[in-house]
Design an enzyme around this catalytic site. Structure first.
Site, PDB file in Angstrom:
ATOM      1  N   ARG A 154      -0.733  -8.733   1.687  1.00 15.40           N
ATOM      2  CA  ARG A 154      -1.438  -7.678   2.446  1.00 15.40           C
ATOM      3  C   ARG A 154      -2.675  -8.199   3.170  1.00 15.40           C
ATOM      4  O   ARG A 154      -3.320  -7.477   3.916  1.00 15.40           O
ATOM      5  CB  ARG A 154      -1.792  -6.500   1.543  1.00 15.40           C
ATOM      6  CG  ARG A 154      -2.776  -6.816   0.430  1.00 15.40           C
ATOM      7  CD  ARG A 154      -3.081  -5.552  -0.378  1.00 15.40           C
ATOM      8  NE  ARG A 154      -3.933  -5.850  -1.542  1.00 15.40           N
ATOM      9  CZ  ARG A 154      -4.494  -4.923  -2.309  1.00 15.40           C
ATOM     10  NH1 ARG A 154      -4.283  -3.633  -2.049  1.00 15.40           N
ATOM     11  NH2 ARG A 154      -5.246  -5.249  -3.342  1.00 15.40           N
ATOM     12  N   ASP A 178      -2.242   6.115 -14.338  1.00 15.26           N
ATOM     13  CA  ASP A 178      -1.889   4.788 -13.815  1.00 15.26           C
ATOM     14  C   ASP A 178      -0.714   4.301 -14.656  1.00 15.26           C
ATOM     15  O   ASP A 178      -0.885   3.644 -15.667  1.00 15.26           O
ATOM     16  CB  ASP A 178      -3.090   3.832 -13.931  1.00 15.26           C
ATOM     17  CG  ASP A 178      -2.891   2.585 -13.069  1.00 15.26           C
ATOM     18  OD1 ASP A 178      -3.890   1.897 -12.796  1.00 15.26           O
ATOM     19  OD2 ASP A 178      -1.735   2.317 -12.678  1.00 15.26           O
ATOM     20  N   ARG A 202      -7.376   0.442   3.015  1.00 11.19           N
ATOM     21  CA  ARG A 202      -7.299   1.448   1.928  1.00 11.19           C
ATOM     22  C   ARG A 202      -6.452   2.625   2.401  1.00 11.19           C
ATOM     23  O   ARG A 202      -6.890   3.456   3.210  1.00 11.19           O
ATOM     24  CB  ARG A 202      -8.699   1.917   1.553  1.00 11.19           C
ATOM     25  CG  ARG A 202      -8.728   3.029   0.526  1.00 11.19           C
ATOM     26  CD  ARG A 202      -8.242   2.625  -0.821  1.00 11.19           C
ATOM     27  NE  ARG A 202      -9.160   1.712  -1.505  1.00 11.19           N
ATOM     28  CZ  ARG A 202      -8.820   0.941  -2.522  1.00 11.19           C
ATOM     29  NH1 ARG A 202      -7.591   0.960  -2.955  1.00 11.19           N
ATOM     30  NH2 ARG A 202      -9.701   0.137  -3.096  1.00 11.19           N
ATOM     31  N   HIS A 236       3.040   0.114  -2.012  1.00 12.69           N
ATOM     32  CA  HIS A 236       1.990   0.884  -2.696  1.00 12.69           C
ATOM     33  C   HIS A 236       1.605   2.137  -1.869  1.00 12.69           C
ATOM     34  O   HIS A 236       0.471   2.285  -1.443  1.00 12.69           O
ATOM     35  CB  HIS A 236       0.779  -0.048  -2.850  1.00 12.69           C
ATOM     36  CG  HIS A 236      -0.282   0.420  -3.796  1.00 12.69           C
ATOM     37  ND1 HIS A 236      -1.000   1.580  -3.644  1.00 12.69           N
ATOM     38  CD2 HIS A 236      -0.789  -0.156  -4.929  1.00 12.69           C
ATOM     39  CE1 HIS A 236      -1.884   1.708  -4.613  1.00 12.69           C
ATOM     40  NE2 HIS A 236      -1.771   0.678  -5.410  1.00 12.69           N
ATOM     41  N   GLU A 254       4.723   4.493  -5.992  1.00 12.02           N
ATOM     42  CA  GLU A 254       4.964   3.146  -5.482  1.00 12.02           C
ATOM     43  C   GLU A 254       6.345   2.636  -5.905  1.00 12.02           C
ATOM     44  O   GLU A 254       6.648   2.593  -7.100  1.00 12.02           O
ATOM     45  CB  GLU A 254       3.868   2.225  -6.015  1.00 12.02           C
ATOM     46  CG  GLU A 254       2.463   2.757  -5.684  1.00 12.02           C
ATOM     47  CD  GLU A 254       1.385   2.130  -6.539  1.00 12.02           C
ATOM     48  OE1 GLU A 254       0.421   2.828  -6.903  1.00 12.02           O
ATOM     49  OE2 GLU A 254       1.514   0.929  -6.857  1.00 12.02           O
TER      50      GLU A 254
HETATM   51  O1  TA6 Z   1      -0.986   0.739  -8.320  1.00 11.30           O
HETATM   52  C1  TA6 Z   1      -2.054   1.205  -9.082  1.00 11.30           C
HETATM   53  C2  TA6 Z   1      -3.154   0.142  -9.054  1.00 11.30           C
HETATM   54  O2  TA6 Z   1      -2.714  -1.049  -9.664  1.00 11.30           O
HETATM   55  C3  TA6 Z   1      -4.392   0.745  -9.732  1.00 11.30           C
HETATM   56  O3  TA6 Z   1      -4.623   0.154 -11.006  1.00 11.30           O
HETATM   57  C4  TA6 Z   1      -5.521   0.463  -8.724  1.00 11.30           C
HETATM   58  O4  TA6 Z   1      -6.071  -0.813  -8.938  1.00 11.30           O
HETATM   59  C5  TA6 Z   1      -4.738   0.554  -7.417  1.00 11.30           C
HETATM   60  O5  TA6 Z   1      -3.534  -0.165  -7.696  1.00 11.30           O
HETATM   61  C6  TA6 Z   1      -5.479   0.091  -6.174  1.00 11.30           C
HETATM   62  O6  TA6 Z   1      -5.597  -1.281  -6.184  1.00 11.30           O
HETATM   63  P1  TA6 Z   1      -6.376  -1.990  -4.937  1.00 11.30           P
HETATM   64  O7  TA6 Z   1      -6.329  -3.450  -5.226  1.00 11.30           O
HETATM   65  O8  TA6 Z   1      -5.630  -1.617  -3.678  1.00 11.30           O
HETATM   66  O9  TA6 Z   1      -7.770  -1.390  -4.942  1.00 11.30           O
END
Ligand code: TA6
Length: 278
Positions: free
Chosen positions: A83, A196, A59, A153, A253
């Site tokens: 990942r 988002d 995370r 991301h 991102e």
């Molecule tokens: O990039 C934004 C997103 O798609 C959000 O909708 C949220 O789900 C975030 O990514 C984090 O996703 P993850 O799978 O890393 O918890």
């Protein structure tokens, strides 16, 4: 200087440092989870609750979303499998006292083909100096074309969500995934609620202004830019995320997402390149 380190549970990462910067990159996901330049604040936000466990997405830092961005269908996990898979370290090279190059690769395997039946090489090249460069190169080794969506991301560490402004997306159209609407950005972005958005056909330079610093993102091969902050309610429900973490980061991102998907012909490749200076 670099070394392979392990957490107590054996989770491996590369630790590298040079005259101006240092970084930590997990072999799983080629996941950059720490990067700092001497005398400056860390660029990236990393959750203190993040797990460094096989098969668990870290995370924070820079998760690689590949060969999918988002969760388009039940055949593929959210943001793809890259990942969660271990990359090989192909090369670590000190280009000069202030720049270290790291080249990592994920090749298709029985496990990956069960998830996504294609032959590929996914190369990630990091250039670590007083700026950060990430190159993501997808090679189609198959006899048939395939389609990918992808994103770097990146979780940017900020002083507080109330202090930031994002510029460079004015006049771009975006998909508001919270309302499933297509809208046009009128001005610079400030954030005071969950956001988002997938901006499409974005230009090559985005700027993040914070109280104490100004971060520039310059991309090639990226047609989309995602801006995400979960805000309080979603943040409290997310895995490995402290209650009020939404105040400490914003994700900008560099992507090719939704309709900006990339079709890669047999034996062809695509490259996404990001340079972050600050
Ligand atoms: O990039 C934004 C997103 O798609 C959000 O909708 C949220 O789900 C975030 O990514 C984090 O996703 P993850 O799978 O890393 O918890």
């Amino acid at each position: 200087m670099y070394s392979i380190q392990k957490f107590e549970n054996g989770f491996e990462y590369l630790e590298l440092s040079n005259a101006v910067a240092k970084a930590k990159i997990a072999l799983q996901g080629a996941h950059l989870f720490e990067y700092s330049v001497r005398g400056k604040e860390d660029l990236l936000w990393l959750s203190p609750l993040s797990r460094f466990e096989e098969g668990v997405a870290i995370r924070g830092g820079v998760p690689l979303c590949w060969p999918r961005f988002g969760s388009l269908d039940e055949t593929m996990m959210q943001h793809g499998f890259a990942r969660l898979f271990k990359f090989k370290v192909l090369k670590v090279e000190e280009l000069n006292k202030e720049t270290t190059l790291l080249h990592m690769r994920l090749s298709d395997s029985k496990e990956s083909r069960e998830l996504w039946d294609h032959l590929f090489e996914l190369d990630v090249v990091f250039k670590i100096s007083d700026q950060l460069e990430i190159t993501l190169m997808t090679k189609n080794l198959d006899t048939k074309p395939f389609i990918i969506t992808q994103a770097l991301h990146t979780y940017f560490k900020i002083s507080d969500i109330a202090n930031i402004t994002i510029k460079g997306l004015q006049n771009c159209y975006y998909i508001d995934t919270l309302r499933d609407e297509k809208c046009k950005e009128q001005e610079s972005i400030t954030i005071d609620q969950e956001i988002d958005r997938v901006y499409i056909d974005t230009d090559d330079t985005i700027e993040l202004y914070d109280k104490r610093r100004h971060i520039r993102l310059k991309t090639e091969g990226s047609a989309s830019t995602v801006v995400w902050n979960p805000w309080q309610q979603k943040c409290s429900k997310m895995s490995y995320m402290p209650q009020d973490a939404y105040r400490e980061f914003v994700c900008i991102e560099s992507a090719n997402a939704f309709d900006d998907f990339i079709r890669i012909g047999s034996k062809k490749s695509h490259t996404l390149h990001l340079t972050v200076s600050f």
